[in-house]
Design an enzyme around this catalytic site. Sequence first.
Site, PDB file in Angstrom:
ATOM      1  NE  ARG A  86      35.776  48.553  38.628  1.00  0.00           N
ATOM      2  CZ  ARG A  86      36.168  49.287  37.594  1.00  0.00           C
ATOM      3  NH1 ARG A  86      35.297  50.039  36.942  1.00  0.00           N
ATOM      4  NH2 ARG A  86      37.413  49.271  37.187  1.00  0.00           N
ATOM      5  CG  LEU A  87      31.743  52.951  43.642  1.00  0.00           C
ATOM      6  CD1 LEU A  87      31.957  53.891  44.822  1.00  0.00           C
ATOM      7  CD2 LEU A  87      30.347  53.143  43.046  1.00  0.00           C
ATOM      8  CG  ASP A  88      34.966  53.510  35.716  1.00  0.00           C
ATOM      9  OD1 ASP A  88      35.856  52.673  35.489  1.00  0.00           O
ATOM     10  OD2 ASP A  88      34.858  54.587  35.092  1.00  0.00           O
ATOM     11  CB  ALA A  89      37.680  56.269  37.191  1.00  0.00           C
ATOM     12  CD  GLU A 123      39.349  51.833  37.473  1.00  0.00           C
ATOM     13  OE1 GLU A 123      40.211  51.573  36.620  1.00  0.00           O
ATOM     14  OE2 GLU A 123      38.264  52.387  37.195  1.00  0.00           O
ATOM     15  CG  ASP A 167      44.902  48.194  39.104  1.00  0.00           C
ATOM     16  OD1 ASP A 167      44.211  47.197  39.371  1.00  0.00           O
ATOM     17  OD2 ASP A 167      44.474  49.176  38.476  1.00  0.00           O
ATOM     18  CG  ASP A 168      50.799  49.169  43.331  1.00  0.00           C
ATOM     19  OD1 ASP A 168      50.486  49.826  42.312  1.00  0.00           O
ATOM     20  OD2 ASP A 168      51.135  49.694  44.405  1.00  0.00           O
ATOM     21  CG  PHE A 169      49.259  41.014  42.685  1.00  0.00           C
ATOM     22  CD1 PHE A 169      50.253  40.310  43.350  1.00  0.00           C
ATOM     23  CD2 PHE A 169      48.396  40.314  41.850  1.00  0.00           C
ATOM     24  CE1 PHE A 169      50.400  38.937  43.176  1.00  0.00           C
ATOM     25  CE2 PHE A 169      48.526  38.943  41.670  1.00  0.00           C
ATOM     26  CZ  PHE A 169      49.533  38.250  42.336  1.00  0.00           C
ATOM     27  CG  HIS A 170      47.733  43.584  36.364  1.00  0.00           C
ATOM     28  ND1 HIS A 170      48.318  44.556  35.566  1.00  0.00           N
ATOM     29  CD2 HIS A 170      47.237  42.648  35.507  1.00  0.00           C
ATOM     30  CE1 HIS A 170      48.177  44.221  34.293  1.00  0.00           C
ATOM     31  NE2 HIS A 170      47.511  43.072  34.236  1.00  0.00           N
ATOM     32  N   GLY A 188      41.644  44.887  27.399  1.00  0.00           N
ATOM     33  CA  GLY A 188      41.024  45.681  26.353  1.00  0.00           C
ATOM     34  C   GLY A 188      41.749  46.964  26.014  1.00  0.00           C
TER      35      GLY A 188
END
Length: 619
Positions: free
Chosen positions: A274-277, A311, A336-339, A409
């Site tokens: 999972r690649l951050d940002a 991400e 993230d639109d769903f969240h 967080g």
Amino acid sequence: MVPVDESRTSRSQVPLLGAWVEEGRRVRWRVWAPGHQQVDVVLHDAQGAPGRVLPMTPEAGGCFGLVLEGEGAGLRYKLRVDGEGPFPDPWSRSQPQGVHGPSEVVVPDFAWTDAGWKGVASQELVLYEVHVGTATAEGTFEALIPHLAGLKALGITALELMPVASFPGRRNWGYDGVDLFAPLQAYGGPEGLRRLVDAAHAHGLAVLMDAVYNHFGPDGNYLRVYSPHYFTGRHHTPWGDAVNYDGEGSAHARAQVLANVEMWIRDYHLDGLRLDAAHAIIDDGTPHLLTEIAERARACAPGRQVHVIAEDERNERRLMKPASEGGVGLDGVWADDFHHQMRRAFAGDSEGYYQDYKGSTEDLARTLNQGWFYEGQVSQNLGHARGTKADGLAPWRFVYCIQNHDQVGNRPFGDRLGHDVSPEAYRAMSALLLLSPYTPLLFMGQEWNASTPFLYFTDHNAELGKLVTEGRRKEFAGFARFAGTEVPDPQAEETFNRSRLDWREAEKPGHAGVRALYRELLRLRASEPALREAGRGTYEARALGPDALVLERRGGGQRLQVLLCVRGLLEHAVPAGSELLLWTEAARFGGSEKLQPLKQDTVQLKGSAVAVIRLPAKN
């Protein structure tokens, strides 16, 4: 570590750096330090005291090399540059005494038992995000192993570990990592990680690693000691100067990332990254580093399913289009639109990026139909257009959640979703997530609505720690909701301890029912033909007025309707002969309603609830 195939490095031939053991019991070092006159290896004992100094020999391309006969794994060392230091090796595979201590030579000689492991298909992924340090009382890789059987029985198919690359101190989310190749010793180091991955595979679980390539942490970052070319002032990120992936001297920074990718997949048998940002991995060249990451990861594990998920906030379809079609070639993205729509609808969040979302049933249905909501509309929060159309992209490429480490967080008090919505809403939101056609991600403890917070915590030196604490509190000063309150100190050990997961809570009243609901939802997801079929054209969501929607799933000659009531009363007609498969307010899931919602040909839901209805087959 076995050296990488140097013929596959990008843009120029860059040799492997660091230290590794070669046949015949000898250790080889190679360091890239262009512009420097002398680099020495300084051997250290097990207590960290320095000993012999071994001069390295200049090599081509600004490198220095050394071979030491008669030594092997366990040898500890630092590097001295033009008489300064000594410093840890930034390509170190182990840091047993922390990021400022001596580096250690290790070899990947673990006795693996997963020879027959082929991985988990992309369409079968149910991700479970874990922070190793707070997931158990011990905070180690091995302490997670006893929980694997329960996660498998729940319906989880893959662990997603938050970053484990060595960071300063013992407490951190992991996004301040500085030694990309060295699993944190406090978690169990290289051996502990291999034990966890091997045990996970034995239980039929894949393991993905959260990897941070968009920036490196400030404390313990010694890259500039060796070369200024690891970073560039041409690009900037929210964390300062960007890593140099496209300018002068960038080949070594790129090679560092690609060698790291190869190590995780090959030497640790990981099933993906999972690649951050990823939007902050800036590369103006061709091919893009993201493309090379995906290609290198897959090439390291022939015959095994490998997933590279990013991400990325941009909502751009090119990220998941094959490189052969002008795309980047990633397998999936966090969508993230769903969240955000769900959070706005059920919890009412409206500040920050939530101002871009109404949380209406129409917008939620649109998000479910498209994959993401923003397909080119102007974002009020960003001030510019965002996104492209997602037409033709398979639903499994979109990772959905109702909470994750960021969304919990990054709140000042680490409040989980269950702190801000009713138990009824929590069950309803969970059902829509797990019965959608998209790849679901759960944050550890979500399956029983854990009450423990997940706070932001660090263990920096006093000077940097003070700045982090002040910055954290300043960050929330402008939010009306948190006015007049004091954000917990990230540096305090108590902040970390409060974030530890309590697995015993899952058996308690108010939590056991939620876990039973998750188990049943995941069982339906894996077994119902209409839910297993998840291609474009097999599902449709539509609003049923301002307070409800229906998501219809089709497959295997069957049709299911997932009826969601956000609030108020929903009465929805269904064909005669329809069957109730699941109802989130059933007593066994912790609900209080006594009368089941399907009566003859009408489904009636009150308040926040979901009913899953199997429609009769069409003649």
